[in-house]
Write a protein that holds these residues in place. Structure first.
Motif, PDB file in Angstrom:
ATOM      1  N   THR A 196       0.843  -1.194   0.000  1.00  0.00           N
ATOM      2  CA  THR A 196       0.000   0.000   0.000  1.00  0.00           C
ATOM      3  C   THR A 196       0.881   1.247   0.000  1.00  0.00           C
ATOM      4  OG1 THR A 196      -0.085   0.258   2.412  1.00  0.00           O
ATOM      5  CG2 THR A 196      -1.735  -1.204   1.404  1.00  0.00           C
ATOM      6  N   ALA A 197       0.273   2.369  -0.334  1.00  0.00           N
ATOM      7  CA  ALA A 197       1.006   3.635  -0.275  1.00  0.00           C
ATOM      8  C   ALA A 197       1.419   3.939   1.168  1.00  0.00           C
ATOM      9  CB  ALA A 197       0.161   4.766  -0.856  1.00  0.00           C
ATOM     10  N   ASP A 198       0.626   3.518   2.143  1.00  0.00           N
ATOM     11  CA  ASP A 198       0.994   3.713   3.552  1.00  0.00           C
ATOM     12  C   ASP A 198       2.271   2.954   3.914  1.00  0.00           C
ATOM     13  OD1 ASP A 198      -1.173   5.383   4.042  1.00  0.00           O
ATOM     14  OD2 ASP A 198      -2.452   3.746   4.734  1.00  0.00           O
ATOM     15  N   ASP A 199       2.472   1.782   3.300  1.00  0.00           N
ATOM     16  CA  ASP A 199       3.703   1.018   3.533  1.00  0.00           C
ATOM     17  C   ASP A 199       4.934   1.815   3.120  1.00  0.00           C
ATOM     18  OD1 ASP A 199       2.201  -1.141   4.410  1.00  0.00           O
ATOM     19  OD2 ASP A 199       2.414  -2.273   2.535  1.00  0.00           O
ATOM     20  N   VAL A 200       4.793   2.639   2.099  1.00  0.00           N
ATOM     21  CA  VAL A 200       5.919   3.451   1.623  1.00  0.00           C
ATOM     22  C   VAL A 200       6.368   4.406   2.714  1.00  0.00           C
ATOM     23  CG1 VAL A 200       6.643   5.190  -0.061  1.00  0.00           C
ATOM     24  CG2 VAL A 200       5.219   3.260  -0.789  1.00  0.00           C
ATOM     25  N   ASN A 209      20.312   3.752   1.824  1.00  0.00           N
ATOM     26  CA  ASN A 209      20.765   4.686   0.801  1.00  0.00           C
ATOM     27  C   ASN A 209      19.648   4.914  -0.221  1.00  0.00           C
ATOM     28  OD1 ASN A 209      22.023   6.200  -1.117  1.00  0.00           O
ATOM     29  ND2 ASN A 209      23.850   4.921  -1.244  1.00  0.00           N
ATOM     30  N   PRO A 210      18.870   5.977  -0.050  1.00  0.00           N
ATOM     31  CA  PRO A 210      17.748   6.215  -0.956  1.00  0.00           C
ATOM     32  C   PRO A 210      18.153   6.519  -2.394  1.00  0.00           C
ATOM     33  CG  PRO A 210      17.999   8.035   0.577  1.00  0.00           C
ATOM     34  CD  PRO A 210      18.961   6.967   0.998  1.00  0.00           C
ATOM     35  N   ASP A 211      19.435   6.787  -2.619  1.00  0.00           N
ATOM     36  CA  ASP A 211      19.900   7.039  -3.982  1.00  0.00           C
ATOM     37  C   ASP A 211      20.263   5.752  -4.722  1.00  0.00           C
ATOM     38  OD1 ASP A 211      19.535   9.807  -3.901  1.00  0.00           O
ATOM     39  OD2 ASP A 211      21.433  10.071  -2.837  1.00  0.00           O
ATOM     40  N   LYS A 212      20.252   4.625  -4.031  1.00  0.00           N
ATOM     41  CA  LYS A 212      20.517   3.315  -4.662  1.00  0.00           C
ATOM     42  C   LYS A 212      19.310   2.433  -4.420  1.00  0.00           C
ATOM     43  CE  LYS A 212      24.935   2.065  -5.089  1.00  0.00           C
ATOM     44  NZ  LYS A 212      26.123   1.310  -4.700  1.00  0.00           N
ATOM     45  N   LEU A 213      18.186   2.845  -5.018  1.00  0.00           N
ATOM     46  CA  LEU A 213      16.922   2.189  -4.758  1.00  0.00           C
ATOM     47  C   LEU A 213      16.171   1.982  -6.064  1.00  0.00           C
ATOM     48  CD1 LEU A 213      15.218   1.371  -2.249  1.00  0.00           C
ATOM     49  CD2 LEU A 213      14.214   3.649  -2.331  1.00  0.00           C
ATOM     50  N   ALA A 214      15.531   0.842  -6.197  1.00  0.00           N
ATOM     51  CA  ALA A 214      14.735   0.551  -7.393  1.00  0.00           C
ATOM     52  C   ALA A 214      13.486  -0.207  -6.971  1.00  0.00           C
ATOM     53  CB  ALA A 214      15.531  -0.277  -8.387  1.00  0.00           C
ATOM     54  N   TYR A 215      12.477  -0.169  -7.832  1.00  0.00           N
ATOM     55  CA  TYR A 215      11.266  -0.941  -7.573  1.00  0.00           C
ATOM     56  C   TYR A 215      10.880  -1.730  -8.811  1.00  0.00           C
ATOM     57  CZ  TYR A 215       8.556   2.361 -10.369  1.00  0.00           C
ATOM     58  OH  TYR A 215       8.066   3.112 -11.412  1.00  0.00           O
ATOM     59  N   LYS A 223       7.904   7.610  -5.557  1.00  0.00           N
ATOM     60  CA  LYS A 223       8.606   8.699  -6.259  1.00  0.00           C
ATOM     61  C   LYS A 223       8.629   9.978  -5.444  1.00  0.00           C
ATOM     62  CE  LYS A 223       8.058   6.930 -10.923  1.00  0.00           C
ATOM     63  NZ  LYS A 223       7.532   7.161 -12.271  1.00  0.00           N
ATOM     64  N   VAL A 224       7.609  10.205  -4.631  1.00  0.00           N
ATOM     65  CA  VAL A 224       7.607  11.385  -3.756  1.00  0.00           C
ATOM     66  C   VAL A 224       8.641  11.215  -2.649  1.00  0.00           C
ATOM     67  CG1 VAL A 224       6.248  12.635  -2.025  1.00  0.00           C
ATOM     68  CG2 VAL A 224       5.245  12.102  -4.245  1.00  0.00           C
ATOM     69  N   LYS A 225       8.622  10.063  -1.996  1.00  0.00           N
ATOM     70  CA  LYS A 225       9.539   9.834  -0.876  1.00  0.00           C
ATOM     71  C   LYS A 225      10.982   9.643  -1.331  1.00  0.00           C
ATOM     72  CE  LYS A 225      10.190   7.337   3.390  1.00  0.00           C
ATOM     73  NZ  LYS A 225       9.599   6.517   4.412  1.00  0.00           N
ATOM     74  N   PHE A 226      11.162   8.999  -2.487  1.00  0.00           N
ATOM     75  CA  PHE A 226      12.498   8.690  -3.004  1.00  0.00           C
ATOM     76  C   PHE A 226      12.605   9.201  -4.444  1.00  0.00           C
ATOM     77  CE2 PHE A 226      11.203   5.137  -0.152  1.00  0.00           C
ATOM     78  CZ  PHE A 226      12.091   5.376   0.892  1.00  0.00           C
ATOM     79  N   PRO A 227      12.852  10.491  -4.638  1.00  0.00           N
ATOM     80  CA  PRO A 227      12.836  11.074  -5.988  1.00  0.00           C
ATOM     81  C   PRO A 227      13.803  10.423  -6.980  1.00  0.00           C
ATOM     82  CG  PRO A 227      12.979  12.789  -4.308  1.00  0.00           C
ATOM     83  CD  PRO A 227      13.118  11.479  -3.605  1.00  0.00           C
ATOM     84  N   ASN A 228      14.865   9.798  -6.504  1.00  0.00           N
ATOM     85  CA  ASN A 228      15.851   9.188  -7.406  1.00  0.00           C
ATOM     86  C   ASN A 228      15.604   7.701  -7.636  1.00  0.00           C
ATOM     87  OD1 ASN A 228      17.234  11.615  -7.720  1.00  0.00           O
ATOM     88  ND2 ASN A 228      18.388  11.278  -5.839  1.00  0.00           N
ATOM     89  N   ILE A 229      14.476   7.181  -7.199  1.00  0.00           N
ATOM     90  CA  ILE A 229      14.195   5.750  -7.341  1.00  0.00           C
ATOM     91  C   ILE A 229      14.113   5.373  -8.826  1.00  0.00           C
ATOM     92  CG2 ILE A 229      11.668   5.947  -7.256  1.00  0.00           C
ATOM     93  CD1 ILE A 229      11.739   3.387  -5.456  1.00  0.00           C
ATOM     94  N   ALA A 230      14.637   4.210  -9.141  1.00  0.00           N
ATOM     95  CA  ALA A 230      14.575   3.692 -10.516  1.00  0.00           C
ATOM     96  C   ALA A 230      13.467   2.655 -10.595  1.00  0.00           C
ATOM     97  CB  ALA A 230      15.913   3.050 -10.895  1.00  0.00           C
TER      98      ALA A 230
END
Length: 86
Positions: free
Chosen positions: A14-18, A25-31, A50-57
């Motif tokens: 869920t979005a709440d889980d986010v 390291n939020p800059d080395k994160l992917a989904y 994408k809001v919480k981790f703007p650099n997510i791939a």
């Protein structure tokens, strides 16, 4: 995916889980998403990521299963014309 990777996988349902998710390291994160989920099923979670981790791939939206999306769209239309869908 989580069964194939020894560590570093978090299941977000869920979005709440986010909001509860903490990463080193939020800059080395992917989904990735489950391929049988529709765009509707994943859009809120992806937006929250994408809001919480703007650099997510992540994959492009066209990687999501359009057969699932098409069936869900068809059921929505069918539900407008009938009293019950079984």
């Amino acid at each position: 995916t989580s069964g194939r990777v020894k560590n570093g996988v978090h299941l977000i349902q869920t979005a709440d889980d986010v909001q509860k998710l903490k990463v080193q390291n939020p800059d080395k994160l992917a989904y990735v998403t489950q391929t049988t989920l529709s765009v509707d099923d994943t859009k809120d979670i992806i937006a929250a990521l994408k809001v919480k981790f703007p650099n997510i791939a992540g994959p492009e939206l066209r990687d999501i299963c359009y057969a699932t999306q098409n069936r869900q769209n068809a059921v929505r239309e069918l539900a407008k014309a009938v009293d019950m869908v079984l």
